[in-house]
Motif scaffolding. Structure first.
Motif, PDB file in Angstrom:
ATOM      1  N   MET A   1       0.846  -1.169   0.000  1.00  0.00           N
ATOM      2  CA  MET A   1       0.000   0.000   0.000  1.00  0.00           C
ATOM      3  C   MET A   1       0.895   1.238   0.000  1.00  0.00           C
ATOM      4  SD  MET A   1      -3.370  -0.827   1.075  1.00  0.00           S
ATOM      5  CE  MET A   1      -4.169  -2.280   1.650  1.00  0.00           C
ATOM      6  N   THR A   2       0.713   2.072  -1.005  1.00  0.00           N
ATOM      7  CA  THR A   2       1.622   3.200  -1.176  1.00  0.00           C
ATOM      8  C   THR A   2       0.906   4.500  -1.499  1.00  0.00           C
ATOM      9  OG1 THR A   2       1.864   2.751  -3.513  1.00  0.00           O
ATOM     10  CG2 THR A   2       3.467   1.730  -2.059  1.00  0.00           C
ATOM     11  N   VAL A   3       1.601   5.578  -1.236  1.00  0.00           N
ATOM     12  CA  VAL A   3       1.204   6.908  -1.672  1.00  0.00           C
ATOM     13  C   VAL A   3       2.418   7.471  -2.391  1.00  0.00           C
ATOM     14  CG1 VAL A   3       0.492   9.220  -0.981  1.00  0.00           C
ATOM     15  CG2 VAL A   3      -0.293   7.246   0.322  1.00  0.00           C
ATOM     16  N   THR A   4       2.240   7.847  -3.632  1.00  0.00           N
ATOM     17  CA  THR A   4       3.332   8.452  -4.380  1.00  0.00           C
ATOM     18  C   THR A   4       2.947   9.887  -4.727  1.00  0.00           C
ATOM     19  OG1 THR A   4       2.496   7.622  -6.487  1.00  0.00           O
ATOM     20  CG2 THR A   4       4.124   6.266  -5.350  1.00  0.00           C
ATOM     21  N   SER A   5       3.950  10.729  -4.892  1.00  0.00           N
ATOM     22  CA  SER A   5       3.681  12.120  -5.222  1.00  0.00           C
ATOM     23  C   SER A   5       4.666  12.599  -6.274  1.00  0.00           C
ATOM     24  CB  SER A   5       3.791  12.992  -3.971  1.00  0.00           C
ATOM     25  OG  SER A   5       5.105  13.001  -3.475  1.00  0.00           O
ATOM     26  N   ARG A   6       4.251  13.652  -6.955  1.00  0.00           N
ATOM     27  CA  ARG A   6       5.146  14.300  -7.904  1.00  0.00           C
ATOM     28  C   ARG A   6       4.798  15.774  -7.937  1.00  0.00           C
ATOM     29  NH1 ARG A   6       3.418  14.811 -13.613  1.00  0.00           N
ATOM     30  NH2 ARG A   6       1.184  14.482 -13.658  1.00  0.00           N
ATOM     31  N   GLU A   7       5.812  16.588  -8.046  1.00  0.00           N
ATOM     32  CA  GLU A   7       5.607  18.029  -8.130  1.00  0.00           C
ATOM     33  C   GLU A   7       5.294  18.412  -9.569  1.00  0.00           C
ATOM     34  OE1 GLU A   7       8.940  20.109  -6.451  1.00  0.00           O
ATOM     35  OE2 GLU A   7       8.194  19.778  -4.422  1.00  0.00           O
ATOM     36  N   VAL A   8       4.349  19.332  -9.717  1.00  0.00           N
ATOM     37  CA  VAL A   8       3.958  19.844 -11.021  1.00  0.00           C
ATOM     38  C   VAL A   8       3.773  21.356 -10.895  1.00  0.00           C
ATOM     39  CG1 VAL A   8       2.797  17.704 -11.728  1.00  0.00           C
ATOM     40  CG2 VAL A   8       1.485  19.481 -10.581  1.00  0.00           C
ATOM     41  N   VAL A   9       3.753  22.027 -12.009  1.00  0.00           N
ATOM     42  CA  VAL A   9       3.438  23.449 -12.026  1.00  0.00           C
ATOM     43  C   VAL A   9       1.920  23.565 -12.197  1.00  0.00           C
ATOM     44  CG1 VAL A   9       3.753  25.636 -13.237  1.00  0.00           C
ATOM     45  CG2 VAL A   9       5.682  24.078 -12.970  1.00  0.00           C
ATOM     46  N   ALA A  10       1.284  24.225 -11.247  1.00  0.00           N
ATOM     47  CA  ALA A  10      -0.168  24.378 -11.286  1.00  0.00           C
ATOM     48  C   ALA A  10      -0.565  25.305 -12.425  1.00  0.00           C
ATOM     49  CB  ALA A  10      -0.669  24.931  -9.962  1.00  0.00           C
ATOM     50  N   ALA A  11      -1.647  24.974 -13.066  1.00  0.00           N
ATOM     51  CA  ALA A  11      -2.171  25.823 -14.132  1.00  0.00           C
ATOM     52  C   ALA A  11      -2.631  27.158 -13.535  1.00  0.00           C
ATOM     53  CB  ALA A  11      -3.348  25.124 -14.806  1.00  0.00           C
ATOM     54  N   PRO A  12      -2.562  28.229 -14.326  1.00  0.00           N
ATOM     55  CA  PRO A  12      -3.051  29.516 -13.819  1.00  0.00           C
ATOM     56  C   PRO A  12      -4.502  29.385 -13.340  1.00  0.00           C
ATOM     57  CG  PRO A  12      -1.906  29.819 -15.892  1.00  0.00           C
ATOM     58  CD  PRO A  12      -2.046  28.337 -15.678  1.00  0.00           C
ATOM     59  N   GLY A  13      -4.774  29.880 -12.158  1.00  0.00           N
ATOM     60  CA  GLY A  13      -6.124  29.815 -11.604  1.00  0.00           C
ATOM     61  C   GLY A  13      -6.447  28.524 -10.876  1.00  0.00           C
ATOM     62  N   ALA A  14      -5.516  27.569 -10.846  1.00  0.00           N
ATOM     63  CA  ALA A  14      -5.769  26.295 -10.166  1.00  0.00           C
ATOM     64  C   ALA A  14      -5.891  26.525  -8.665  1.00  0.00           C
ATOM     65  CB  ALA A  14      -4.642  25.311 -10.446  1.00  0.00           C
ATOM     66  N   MET A  15      -6.686  25.672  -8.024  1.00  0.00           N
ATOM     67  CA  MET A  15      -6.909  25.750  -6.587  1.00  0.00           C
ATOM     68  C   MET A  15      -6.486  24.437  -5.943  1.00  0.00           C
ATOM     69  SD  MET A  15      -8.359  28.737  -6.289  1.00  0.00           S
ATOM     70  CE  MET A  15      -9.416  28.916  -4.903  1.00  0.00           C
ATOM     71  N   CYS A  16      -5.959  24.521  -4.737  1.00  0.00           N
ATOM     72  CA  CYS A  16      -5.615  23.335  -3.951  1.00  0.00           C
ATOM     73  C   CYS A  16      -6.912  22.675  -3.493  1.00  0.00           C
ATOM     74  CB  CYS A  16      -4.769  23.732  -2.744  1.00  0.00           C
ATOM     75  SG  CYS A  16      -4.511  22.411  -1.543  1.00  0.00           S
ATOM     76  N   PHE A  17      -7.053  21.392  -3.721  1.00  0.00           N
ATOM     77  CA  PHE A  17      -8.266  20.696  -3.322  1.00  0.00           C
ATOM     78  C   PHE A  17      -8.297  20.398  -1.828  1.00  0.00           C
ATOM     79  CE2 PHE A  17      -8.791  20.422  -7.768  1.00  0.00           C
ATOM     80  CZ  PHE A  17     -10.150  20.217  -7.983  1.00  0.00           C
ATOM     81  N   GLY A  18      -7.198  20.624  -1.133  1.00  0.00           N
ATOM     82  CA  GLY A  18      -7.164  20.416   0.302  1.00  0.00           C
ATOM     83  C   GLY A  18      -7.609  21.636   1.094  1.00  0.00           C
ATOM     84  N   CYS A  19      -7.239  22.835   0.611  1.00  0.00           N
ATOM     85  CA  CYS A  19      -7.553  24.057   1.360  1.00  0.00           C
ATOM     86  C   CYS A  19      -8.354  25.068   0.549  1.00  0.00           C
ATOM     87  CB  CYS A  19      -6.266  24.705   1.863  1.00  0.00           C
ATOM     88  SG  CYS A  19      -5.219  25.426   0.568  1.00  0.00           S
ATOM     89  N   ASN A  20      -8.604  24.785  -0.708  1.00  0.00           N
ATOM     90  CA  ASN A  20      -9.362  25.667  -1.598  1.00  0.00           C
ATOM     91  C   ASN A  20      -8.716  27.040  -1.783  1.00  0.00           C
ATOM     92  OD1 ASN A  20     -11.409  23.713  -2.045  1.00  0.00           O
ATOM     93  ND2 ASN A  20     -12.284  24.236  -0.059  1.00  0.00           N
ATOM     94  N   GLN A  21      -7.387  27.093  -1.700  1.00  0.00           N
ATOM     95  CA  GLN A  21      -6.653  28.328  -1.941  1.00  0.00           C
ATOM     96  C   GLN A  21      -5.872  28.198  -3.251  1.00  0.00           C
ATOM     97  OE1 GLN A  21      -6.804  31.118   0.162  1.00  0.00           O
ATOM     98  NE2 GLN A  21      -8.453  29.888   1.044  1.00  0.00           N
ATOM     99  N   SER A  22      -5.551  29.334  -3.835  1.00  0.00           N
ATOM    100  CA  SER A  22      -4.838  29.321  -5.116  1.00  0.00           C
ATOM    101  C   SER A  22      -3.350  29.062  -4.914  1.00  0.00           C
ATOM    102  CB  SER A  22      -5.039  30.655  -5.835  1.00  0.00           C
ATOM    103  OG  SER A  22      -4.250  31.652  -5.233  1.00  0.00           O
ATOM    104  N   PHE A  23      -2.675  28.900  -6.013  1.00  0.00           N
ATOM    105  CA  PHE A  23      -1.231  28.720  -6.018  1.00  0.00           C
ATOM    106  C   PHE A  23      -0.527  30.023  -6.397  1.00  0.00           C
ATOM    107  CE2 PHE A  23      -2.903  24.488  -6.421  1.00  0.00           C
ATOM    108  CZ  PHE A  23      -2.077  23.743  -5.598  1.00  0.00           C
ATOM    109  N   ALA A  24      -1.213  31.136  -6.258  1.00  0.00           N
ATOM    110  CA  ALA A  24      -0.646  32.441  -6.586  1.00  0.00           C
ATOM    111  C   ALA A  24       0.612  32.665  -5.754  1.00  0.00           C
ATOM    112  CB  ALA A  24      -1.660  33.539  -6.321  1.00  0.00           C
ATOM    113  N   GLY A  25       1.667  33.101  -6.414  1.00  0.00           N
ATOM    114  CA  GLY A  25       2.927  33.361  -5.734  1.00  0.00           C
ATOM    115  C   GLY A  25       3.849  32.157  -5.690  1.00  0.00           C
ATOM    116  N   ASN A  26       3.296  30.964  -5.743  1.00  0.00           N
ATOM    117  CA  ASN A  26       4.107  29.742  -5.758  1.00  0.00           C
ATOM    118  C   ASN A  26       3.339  28.696  -6.560  1.00  0.00           C
ATOM    119  OD1 ASN A  26       5.775  27.585  -5.391  1.00  0.00           O
ATOM    120  ND2 ASN A  26       5.433  27.394  -3.210  1.00  0.00           N
ATOM    121  N   PRO A  27       3.632  28.569  -7.828  1.00  0.00           N
ATOM    122  CA  PRO A  27       2.849  27.677  -8.684  1.00  0.00           C
ATOM    123  C   PRO A  27       3.190  26.193  -8.540  1.00  0.00           C
ATOM    124  CG  PRO A  27       4.592  28.665  -9.959  1.00  0.00           C
ATOM    125  CD  PRO A  27       4.657  29.286  -8.584  1.00  0.00           C
ATOM    126  N   ILE A  28       4.058  25.831  -7.585  1.00  0.00           N
ATOM    127  CA  ILE A  28       4.420  24.426  -7.436  1.00  0.00           C
ATOM    128  C   ILE A  28       3.316  23.695  -6.672  1.00  0.00           C
ATOM    129  CG2 ILE A  28       6.106  22.781  -6.548  1.00  0.00           C
ATOM    130  CD1 ILE A  28       7.037  24.554  -8.928  1.00  0.00           C
TER     131      ILE A  28
END
Length: 79
Positions: A1-28
């Motif tokens: 049982m695993t959890v894997t992750s990868r860093e991506v550049v968020a699309a303009p206007g994308a929101m974090c699904f965990g906190c519903n905040q934007s990635f403005a200022g840090n698009p990672i």
């Protein structure tokens, strides 16, 4: 049982699904994949973007108890 992750550049206007905040200022963003969620939800999880560490909030809302248990047991090194 695993959890894997990868860093991506968020699309303009994308929101974090965990906190519903934007990635403005840090698009990672972080995308996750895990066999700890139901098979029917894996494609959903792979398509979402989060701030690092915010997967736990979303997993709790979705009721993914196996994933929540895994993330909370590994709290210091949580993805």
């Amino acid at each position: 049982m695993t959890v894997t992750s990868r860093e991506v550049v968020a699309a303009p206007g994308a929101m974090c699904f965990g906190c519903n905040q934007s990635f403005a200022g840090n698009p990672i963003a972080v995308q996750y994949d895990s066999d700890l969620v139901p098979e029917s939800a894996r494609a959903e999880l792979r398509g979402l973007v989060f701030h690092r560490g915010h997967l736990l909030h979303y997993a709790r809302r979705r009721g993914w108890t196996d994933l929540v248990a895994s993330l909370t047991s590994a709290a210091p090194a949580r993805p």
